[in-house]
Scaffold this active site. Structure first.
Site, PDB file in Angstrom:
ATOM      1  N   HIS A 164       0.318 -41.594  -9.054  1.00 10.80           N
ATOM      2  CA  HIS A 164       1.550 -40.795  -8.994  1.00 10.80           C
ATOM      3  C   HIS A 164       1.414 -39.542  -9.867  1.00 10.80           C
ATOM      4  O   HIS A 164       1.737 -38.434  -9.430  1.00 10.80           O
ATOM      5  CB  HIS A 164       2.768 -41.603  -9.446  1.00 10.80           C
ATOM      6  CG  HIS A 164       3.960 -40.735  -9.672  1.00 10.80           C
ATOM      7  ND1 HIS A 164       4.795 -40.332  -8.661  1.00 10.80           N
ATOM      8  CD2 HIS A 164       4.390 -40.103 -10.803  1.00 10.80           C
ATOM      9  CE1 HIS A 164       5.710 -39.512  -9.160  1.00 10.80           C
ATOM     10  NE2 HIS A 164       5.490 -39.353 -10.451  1.00 10.80           N
ATOM     11  N   ASP A 206     -18.695 -31.352 -19.197  1.00 13.55           N
ATOM     12  CA  ASP A 206     -18.579 -30.568 -20.431  1.00 13.55           C
ATOM     13  C   ASP A 206     -19.923 -30.629 -21.161  1.00 13.55           C
ATOM     14  O   ASP A 206     -20.853 -31.280 -20.721  1.00 13.55           O
ATOM     15  CB  ASP A 206     -17.413 -31.063 -21.283  1.00 13.55           C
ATOM     16  CG  ASP A 206     -17.521 -32.544 -21.626  1.00 13.55           C
ATOM     17  OD1 ASP A 206     -18.596 -33.142 -21.385  1.00 13.55           O
ATOM     18  OD2 ASP A 206     -16.547 -33.115 -22.124  1.00 13.55           O
TER      19      ASP A 206
END
Ligand SMILES: [Zn+2]
Length: 402
Positions: free
Chosen positions: A347, A92
């Protein structure tokens, strides 16, 4: 521009499936980018990132510019060497964190003056500085410095920010044109423009029209997910993407929940980044095919089921041998074992990547609408997910660096 290309492979309504090609590899879109704030996706090895489906990752210019410094990153071989990541990387501009983290940030036409939140040093960030720093960091994609006013915002103030963002984009583009390519180890770097304009469709159009003549290889949509209602964000996306070139990637910055991702893809967005999956994972909150789950809850103490039977991540392994039970993961969290936040981060990243891969497949089959409807019914338009990540301070800062 050498080495960069975006190919649309299928469309379904406004939703798009494509391939974003960079000098460090291809990104099937729609795609989610994990956030590696200070040059590391917290607790996750590069091989594991690739294994759960990450293709392009993000690093924060503000954090790296302050520590260890852009020159040090360059001397260490640039971000690809530092992060041991051969795939595409995006940085960014640094502007967002200047306003959310730095102290005493003041803006003029020239740029931003601020005081480092680490050591109190007085610093400047101009559009030219941002491009120079990002060139040293050496990511594949860099972003223009923009002005992102907080919402709600008076129309005059918003128009001034949009027009300044356009002028700064011209300056970024000029500086980028004159870059010495050796700074990034010889690899070409792409520069994306950022469309601003808050939730006002006319301002979004004005911003897009101002940036299009600069012919950036990709366009970001900034200034959203800053406290407005999800429905307002979706309406704004609907009003913005028609003004962006179809043949270039569209990146929605700092977004979001699973429902946000699905809603944005259905409105023509291709790329996302957010700290949500990793930060929530580190805090013990997981996204599953049945909704959100807090692993530390006492209800899971003797739960032998994996987090999600449908998941093939290193924590769940599709519910088969070698997977970790919810009860075990809860115990590891409460015992302060570092493996617990790592497994939950993996996960959640797998969940995000699988969601977008499944949505991509649905777009290719022409079934995006039905897929999105089924997903959104599950997520209740994002309300239940937003509630699990209550912003401890600034809700804006919460989404962008972690
Ligand atoms: Zn899993």
């Amino acid at each position: 521009m050498t080495g960069f290309r975006f190919d649309l492979t299928a469309t379904d309504g406004a939703a798009r499936a494509g391939t974003w090609s960079t000098p460090h590899g291809a990104v099937p879109t729609p795609a989610f980018m994990p956030v590696g704030t200070a040059g590391s996706v917290k607790g996750v090895m590069p091989e594991q990132l690739a294994a759960v489906g990450s293709t392009q990752i993000l690093a924060n210019t503000y954090h790296l510019a302050l520590r260890p410094g852009a020159d040090v990153v360059a001397d260490l071989g640039g971000l690809h060497a530092m992060m041991a990541w051969d795939g595409p990387i995006l940085t960014d501009s640094g502007g967002f964190q200047v306003f959310s983290l730095a102290e005493l940030a003041t803006m003029t036409e020239e740029g931003v003056r601020f005081v480092s939140h680490i050591d109190g040093a007085k610093m400047n960030l101009t559009p030219e500085d941002s491009v120079e720093v990002q060139a040293k960091l050496g990511a594949d994609v860099m972003m223009c410095l923009d002005e992102c006013p907080p919402l709600p915002c008076e129309p005059e103030r918003m128009q001034a920010a949009v027009d300044r963002t356009t002028r700064w984009a011209v300056r970024c583009r000029d500086r980028w044109d004159r870059l010495d390519r050796r700074t990034a180890g010889g690899d070409p770097q792409a520069l994306f423009g950022i469309v601003q304009g808050g939730v006002d469709p006319a301002m979004r159009e004005r911003s897009a029209r101002g940036l299009l003549p600069l012919e950036f290889p990709g366009y970001a949509i900034g200034g959203l997910s800053v406290g407005e209602a999800p429905s307002e964000m979706y309406r704004t996306l609907e009003a913005t993407t028609p003004f962006l070139p179809t043949e270039k990637p569209r990146y929605l910055m700092g977004v979001g929940t699973p429902a946000d991702l699905v809603n944005a893809v259905m409105r023509g967005v291709d790329l996302f980044d957010c700290v949500m999956p990793t930060r929530n994972g580190r805090n013990g909150t997981v996204f599953t095919s049945g909704g959100v789950l807090k692993i530390k809850n006492a209800a899971h103490a003797r739960d032998t089921a994996p987090i999600d039977l449908a998941c093939d991540c290193p924590a769940c392994r599709r519910g088969g041998a070698g997977g970790f039970s919810r009860g075990t993961l809860r115990h590891l969290f409460l015992a302060g074992e570092m493996l617990a936040p790592i497994l939950l981060s993996l996960h959640n990243l797998r969940f995000y990547h699988r969601l977008l891969a499944d949505l991509r497949a649905a777009i290719e089959r022409g079934e995006a609408e039905a897929f999105a409807a089924a997903e959104l019914a599950k997520w209740g338009a994002g309300a239940n997910v937003a509630a699990v990540n209550p912003p401890p301070g600034d809700p804006v800062r919460d989404r962008r660096a972690g």
